[in-house]
Design an enzyme around this catalytic site. Structure first.
Site, mmCIF file in Angstrom:
data_model
loop_
_atom_site.group_PDB
_atom_site.id
_atom_site.type_symbol
_atom_site.label_atom_id
_atom_site.label_comp_id
_atom_site.label_asym_id
_atom_site.label_seq_id
_atom_site.Cartn_x
_atom_site.Cartn_y
_atom_site.Cartn_z
ATOM 1 N N SER A 131 0.825 -1.207 0.000
ATOM 2 C CA SER A 131 0.000 0.000 0.000
ATOM 3 C C SER A 131 0.864 1.263 0.000
ATOM 4 O O SER A 131 0.440 2.308 -0.476
ATOM 5 C CB SER A 131 -0.905 0.004 1.238
ATOM 6 N N ARG A 267 -34.564 -26.161 -4.879
ATOM 7 C CA ARG A 267 -34.278 -26.960 -3.679
ATOM 8 C C ARG A 267 -35.502 -26.957 -2.749
ATOM 9 O O ARG A 267 -35.938 -25.873 -2.298
ATOM 10 C CB ARG A 267 -33.069 -26.368 -2.953
ATOM 11 N N GLU A 362 -5.048 -3.905 -6.800
ATOM 12 C CA GLU A 362 -5.237 -2.540 -7.357
ATOM 13 C C GLU A 362 -5.594 -1.540 -6.253
ATOM 14 O O GLU A 362 -6.414 -0.646 -6.427
ATOM 15 C CB GLU A 362 -6.226 -2.553 -8.524
ATOM 16 N N THR A 364 -5.939 -1.987 -1.823
ATOM 17 C CA THR A 364 -6.919 -2.670 -0.963
ATOM 18 C C THR A 364 -8.121 -1.735 -0.746
ATOM 19 O O THR A 364 -8.022 -0.526 -0.968
ATOM 20 C CB THR A 364 -6.312 -3.000 0.419
HETATM 21 C C1 LIG Z 1 -3.113 -12.110 -6.926
HETATM 22 C C2 LIG Z 1 -2.540 -10.734 -6.847
HETATM 23 C C3 LIG Z 1 -2.258 -10.055 -8.030
HETATM 24 C C4 LIG Z 1 -1.663 -8.787 -7.975
HETATM 25 N N1 LIG Z 1 -1.306 -8.144 -9.146
HETATM 26 C C5 LIG Z 1 -0.541 -7.012 -9.081
HETATM 27 C C6 LIG Z 1 0.005 -6.421 -10.267
HETATM 28 O O1 LIG Z 1 -0.236 -6.878 -11.395
HETATM 29 N N2 LIG Z 1 0.824 -5.344 -10.131
HETATM 30 C C7 LIG Z 1 1.136 -4.798 -8.929
HETATM 31 O O2 LIG Z 1 1.891 -3.845 -8.874
HETATM 32 N N3 LIG Z 1 0.614 -5.330 -7.769
HETATM 33 C C8 LIG Z 1 -0.203 -6.414 -7.824
HETATM 34 N N4 LIG Z 1 -0.700 -6.971 -6.671
HETATM 35 C C9 LIG Z 1 -0.359 -6.376 -5.388
HETATM 36 C C10 LIG Z 1 -1.534 -5.715 -4.674
HETATM 37 O O3 LIG Z 1 -1.890 -4.531 -5.315
HETATM 38 C C11 LIG Z 1 -1.095 -5.540 -3.213
HETATM 39 O O4 LIG Z 1 -1.129 -6.822 -2.625
HETATM 40 C C12 LIG Z 1 -1.985 -4.573 -2.456
HETATM 41 O O5 LIG Z 1 -1.811 -3.274 -2.934
HETATM 42 C C13 LIG Z 1 -1.711 -4.612 -0.943
HETATM 43 O O6 LIG Z 1 -0.362 -4.585 -0.637
HETATM 44 P P1 LIG Z 1 0.219 -5.659 0.412
HETATM 45 O O7 LIG Z 1 -0.226 -6.994 -0.062
HETATM 46 O O8 LIG Z 1 1.662 -5.428 0.560
HETATM 47 O O9 LIG Z 1 -0.530 -5.343 1.750
HETATM 48 P P2 LIG Z 1 -0.157 -4.215 2.836
HETATM 49 O O10 LIG Z 1 0.028 -2.897 2.169
HETATM 50 O O11 LIG Z 1 0.935 -4.714 3.695
HETATM 51 O O12 LIG Z 1 -1.499 -4.160 3.674
HETATM 52 C C14 LIG Z 1 -1.830 -5.137 4.668
HETATM 53 C C15 LIG Z 1 -3.156 -4.691 5.304
HETATM 54 O O13 LIG Z 1 -2.979 -3.416 5.925
HETATM 55 C C16 LIG Z 1 -3.920 -2.504 5.414
HETATM 56 N N5 LIG Z 1 -3.339 -1.160 5.349
HETATM 57 C C17 LIG Z 1 -2.148 -0.782 4.828
HETATM 58 N N6 LIG Z 1 -1.980 0.536 4.945
HETATM 59 C C18 LIG Z 1 -3.092 1.011 5.546
HETATM 60 C C19 LIG Z 1 -3.534 2.307 5.943
HETATM 61 N N7 LIG Z 1 -2.807 3.402 5.709
HETATM 62 N N8 LIG Z 1 -4.729 2.424 6.556
HETATM 63 C C20 LIG Z 1 -5.502 1.332 6.777
HETATM 64 N N9 LIG Z 1 -5.148 0.071 6.427
HETATM 65 C C21 LIG Z 1 -3.961 -0.077 5.813
HETATM 66 C C22 LIG Z 1 -4.275 -3.020 4.029
HETATM 67 O O14 LIG Z 1 -5.519 -2.527 3.579
HETATM 68 C C23 LIG Z 1 -4.273 -4.506 4.282
HETATM 69 O O15 LIG Z 1 -5.501 -4.888 4.807
HETATM 70 C C24 LIG Z 1 -1.375 -8.194 -6.717
HETATM 71 C C25 LIG Z 1 -1.707 -8.872 -5.536
HETATM 72 C C26 LIG Z 1 -2.275 -10.122 -5.587
HETATM 73 C C27 LIG Z 1 -2.581 -10.819 -4.299
#
Ligand SMILES: Cc1cc2nc3c(=O)[nH]c(=O)nc-3n(C[C@H](O)[C@H](O)[C@H](O)COP(=O)(O)OP(=O)(O)OC[C@H]3O[C@@H](n4cnc5c(N)ncnc54)[C@H](O)[C@@H]3O)c2cc1C
Length: 384
Positions: A131, A267, A362, A364
């Site tokens: 994020s 059902r 895209e 969260t």
């Molecule tokens: C199957 C899949 C395909 C993907 N495809 C792409 C792609 O093509 N290109 C690309 O660049 N990325 C891609 N992603 C990445 C995706 O966009 C990220 O997983 C997402 O942006 C979240 O980042 P993170 O997983 O590191 O979670 P984190 O950022 O670590 O977040 C963990 C949790 O904390 C919360 N959080 C974080 N910051 C805050 C805040 N300030 N306030 C409140 N809550 C917060 C989040 O909402 C989440 O619930 C993909 C992910 C998956 C799983």
């Protein structure tokens, strides 16, 4: 206010629905189970133009408007979310070039994607930078007429099959997210390698992998716009991508609703179809109401973008509402179908797993609320 689709969009919706029903739905469960990328389906999707939706006609693409694209995405999401994700990752990856590329960059990099089945990827996320884009550690250092890129990207859709990537790297680490720049990186450039195909909960027909960049030398002409513009490029691109994510989620929710409706009408328990119990009838009524509400938000954001209006808030609203509706409706569909809903023989089990990703990628849904709140507080500040 006109809520109807035009004749061309109705035809497009019908054509996409036929494609989804004939080519995607019948094999969706099989590719999900095997965790396999559906090459044969993609070849057909390329022929119809779904892989080049975002590329303008003058560069050989299908050139859908944002509104056309959401109409198509809803049907593709109805067919199979995983396959939809691979197709739409192409549009996500080509949008930065369409919006910010020069004529030369568009000709050089977009046109080849339209000649044969090809994939592209959008590389923003890193292990420590999900994020929070300011944590991006991939760097691009200018050296004469080229850049040297080092770093890695994680969870990248299409990474393992892409010809081309738009990679976000820092050209000025002291400026955090404002020091980011976007580069067009042919994936066969020496130093680019890709990790294993991830084993995911849902969208299992889409390819997701890490990208490693080790002393990757690319011409300086592959920089999009200018140094330090990467964050704006990413955010503008996501404004266009979020209505499409919302539309895919609406399609998925609609598919689950249709399955639940059919099942509940057939059902029989306590001597009556379970749909005749008002509790269940109201559940079905809530599902379709929320689906239709979500679709209106998706259409509004797409319409605003096609009319050159700023739609960061509306795109984020469409994404958060539609994807939450998809999670809720698919979960309710499993519940309405009882033990059968939980079995892999019925499609709603996969649909419930697929719904979860829509709330995560895209940006969260928490980050969508962050985007919306910034817009609200900004306007409050203006009033004050
Ligand atoms: C199957 C899949 C395909 C993907 N495809 C792409 C792609 O093509 N290109 C690309 O660049 N990325 C891609 N992603 C990445 C995706 O966009 C990220 O997983 C997402 O942006 C979240 O980042 P993170 O997983 O590191 O979670 P984190 O950022 O670590 O977040 C963990 C949790 O904390 C919360 N959080 C974080 N910051 C805050 C805040 N300030 N306030 C409140 N809550 C917060 C989040 O909402 C989440 O619930 C993909 C992910 C998956 C799983």
């Amino acid at each position: 206010m006109d809520f109807s689709l035009n004749e061309q969009q109705l035809e497009l919706k019908d054509l996409t629905h036929q494609f989804a029903a004939k080519e995607m739905r019948p094999v969706a469960g099989e590719y999900d189970e095997k965790n396999e990328f559906p090459v044969e389906v993609m070849k057909k999707a390329f022929e119809v133009g779904f892989l080049t939706s975002g590329i303008p006609v003058e560069f050989g693409g299908t050139g859908f408007s944002t509104m056309d694209n959401v109409v198509v995405c809803e049907e593709l999401g109805w067919g199979c979310s995983g396959m939809y994700t691979s197709m739409m990752a192409n549009t996500l990856a080509t949008t930065p070039i369409v919006l910010f590329g020069t004529e030369e960059q568009k000709k050089e990099f977009l046109t080849p994607l339209t000649r044969e089945m090809s994939f592209a990827c959008f590389g923003l996320t890193e292990r420590e930078a999900g994020s929070d884009n300011s944590m991006i550690r991939t760097t691009a250092v200018k050296n004469g007429d080229h850049y040297i890129i080092n770093g890695s990207k994680t969870f990248i859709t299409n990474a393992g099959i892409a010809k081309l990537g738009v990679i976000f790297a820092s050209t000025d680490p002291s400026r955090g997210a404002r020091g980011l720049s976007a580069f067009i990186v042919p994936m066969d450039t020496p130093g680019v390698s890709v990790g294993k195909h991830e084993n995911k909960m849902g969208h299992r027909a889409s390819n997701t992998a890490e990208i490693y960049l080790d002393e990757v030398k690319i011409p300086a002409t592959n920089l999009l716009k200018r140094e330090g513009f990467g964050f704006i490029i990413a955010m503008k691109t996501l404004d266009f991508a979020r209505p499409a994510v919302g539309a895919g989620a609406v399609g998925l929710a609609r598919a689950a609703y249709e399955e639940a409706l059919k099942y509940a009408q057939n059902r029989v328990q306590f001597g009556k179809p379970i749909a005749s119990f008002q509790y269940n009838a109201f559940k079905l009524a809530e599902m379709i109401t929320e689906i239709e509400g979500a679709r209106l938000l998706v259409y509004r954001s797409a319409w605003m973008l096609d009319n050159n209006m700023k739609a960061s808030k509306e795109s984020a609203m469409a994404k958060v509402v539609a994807t939450d509706v998809a999670m809720k409706v698919t979960t309710e569909a499993v519940q309405l179908m009882g033990g059968y809903g939980y079995m892999k023989e019925y499609p709603v089990e996969k649909m419930m797993r697929d719904a979860k990703l829509f709330q995560i990628y895209e940006g969260t849904n928490e980050i969508q609320k962050h985007v919306i709140s910034l817009e609200i507080l900004g306007s409050m500040k203006n009033i004050g």
